[in-house]
Design an enzyme around this catalytic site. Structure first.
Site, short mmCIF file in Angstrom:
data_model
loop_
_atom_site.label_atom_id
_atom_site.label_comp_id
_atom_site.label_asym_id
_atom_site.label_seq_id
_atom_site.Cartn_x
_atom_site.Cartn_y
_atom_site.Cartn_z
N VAL A 99 0.82 -1.20 0.00
CA VAL A 99 0.00 0.00 0.00
C VAL A 99 0.86 1.25 0.00
CG1 VAL A 99 -0.26 0.11 2.53
CG2 VAL A 99 -1.97 1.18 1.04
N GLU A 175 -6.45 -2.12 5.82
CA GLU A 175 -6.36 -2.81 7.10
C GLU A 175 -5.13 -3.71 7.13
OE1 GLU A 175 -6.62 -6.15 6.38
OE2 GLU A 175 -7.22 -5.56 4.36
N GLY A 317 -5.06 -6.65 0.48
CA GLY A 317 -5.56 -5.79 1.54
C GLY A 317 -4.66 -4.58 1.71
N GLU A 318 -4.56 -4.09 2.93
CA GLU A 318 -3.72 -2.95 3.31
C GLU A 318 -4.24 -1.61 2.78
OE1 GLU A 318 0.35 -3.35 2.16
OE2 GLU A 318 0.65 -5.28 3.17
N GLY A 319 -5.19 -1.62 1.85
CA GLY A 319 -5.59 -0.41 1.15
C GLY A 319 -4.94 -0.32 -0.21
#
Length: 359
Positions: A99, A175, A317-319
């Site tokens: 991210v 997240e 994930g992570e954005g």
């Protein structure tokens, strides 16, 4: 909590008159009507958001990454060691995770927020909103108390609103937390009414021979905690996690300022389902970035009525997906603001009935 209820009641409605004006403007641009497809619809959607004052534009950009551990990790629903949450959070402060790289490419700042990492001491460089050292094990107890969920929602909403005051006009959510696809699946199953077997996936490469256990854990969590699918806070508190609560808070905070928020993957879909139960008025502010490869993704998105702009087989994930899609938002703004108009070139196209392109 009355303060939260009062805030949810202040989320502004989308400005339909501004959207109508934007539609006429877009139809009058130097192109066949509708030829830029979803970019046109996105520009019109942005024009209706009160925080952008009728003109699609991007100021500062921010991706808020909620980091937390989950007690349900103890049930064997993830193969990564729990300590990876803290390690990756530290890596985010160095700008070396997925991210961070994608956000830098997009010109966005990454805000790494500790809402529940299981370490003895806070991690330097993280924004500290820690509620506890990990949530409860949803297979045997609620994830957290309702009071904890409401307080974290308010804290994140306030943080998001402060960023908006300082010039952020485009938010992304992300997240970080080992085992967090398990509570996300529990939320999706609860709110959509679909069986856990339909929504539980492999998350971060869980071996398929362990999938049956993960499905059983989600089913037990729902049966034990009995979350009320009509009450988003109740669902988050009983079968969610601190990261999921935090993501919902960003959505509510951005919407309360009349500003767009880019969803990421499966975790953000779950949080969006809960947030929309709290306030259906936020839905027009949610922009889906990409289609997560996680199993329950389409079910969650269908329930939300959202169609992602990208399909990249991503499930990091992570954005990461939110950061990647920021360029699409900027492209929609660019065509709206920078393209020439048909009328200026004396072009009349069949089917274009726009009478006043500048109205």
């Amino acid at each position: 909590m009355q303060i939260l209820a009062d805030l949810l009641n202040t989320i502004p409605a989308i400005n339909s008159a501004a959207m109508s004006r934007a539609q006429r403007h877009v139809d009058g641009l130097l192109k066949p009507v509708g030829s830029l497809g979803k970019l046109e619809a996105l520009a019109i959607q942005l024009a209706g958001m009160p925080g952008l004052n009728g003109i699609p534009h991007v100021g500062k950009k921010a991706v808020l990454v909620m980091c937390a551990d989950h007690g349900v990790w103890e049930e064997g629903v993830a193969i990564s060691p729990k300590e990876v949450t803290a390690i990756q959070a530290e890596n985010m402060t160095r700008g070396t995770t997925g991210v961070c790289v994608l956000a830098a490419q997009a010109g966005a700042n990454v805000h790494v927020i500790d809402v529940g990492i299981d370490t003895a001491e806070p991690i330097p460089g993280l924004i500290n909103m820690r509620v506890a050292r990990g949530s409860g094990n949803i297979a045997s107890a609620p994830a957290m108390s309702r009071r904890q969920a409401e307080k974290l929602l308010l804290d994140v909403i306030c943080y998001t609103r402060e960023l908006a005051k300082n010039g952020v006009t485009l938010f992304g959510v992300g997240e970080l937390g080992m085992a967090n696809t398990t509570p996300a699946a529990a939320i999706v199953s609860t709110i959509t009414g679909r069986d856990p077997e339909e929504v539980v996936g492999i998350g971060a490469n869980l071996p398929t021979d362990k999938l049956a256990n993960k499905i059983d854990v989600v089913r037990r969590a729902i049966t034990l905690n009995q979350p009320n699918p009509q009450d988003g806070v109740d669902v988050l508190a009983k079968v969610g996690g601190f990261d999921l609560v935090g993501i919902a808070g960003v959505m509510l905070g951005a919407a309360s300022c009349g500003l767009p928020v880019l969803l990421d993957g499966f975790l953000s879909y779950a949080a969006a389902l809960a947030a929309c139960q709290m306030s259906p008025a936020i839905k027009p502010y949610l922009i889906p970035s990409h289609l997560s490869a996680e199993k329950g993704a389409r079910i969650a998105l269908s329930h939300l009525g959202l169609e992602p702009y990208l399909n990249m087989d991503m499930r990091l994930g992570e954005g990461s997906g939110a950061a990647l899609a920021m360029s699409i938002i900027e492209a929609a703004c660019a065509i709206y603001n920078n393209m020439g108009e048909l009328a200026a070139s004396n072009i009349v196209l069949p089917g274009n009935t726009t009478s006043d392109l500048n109205s």
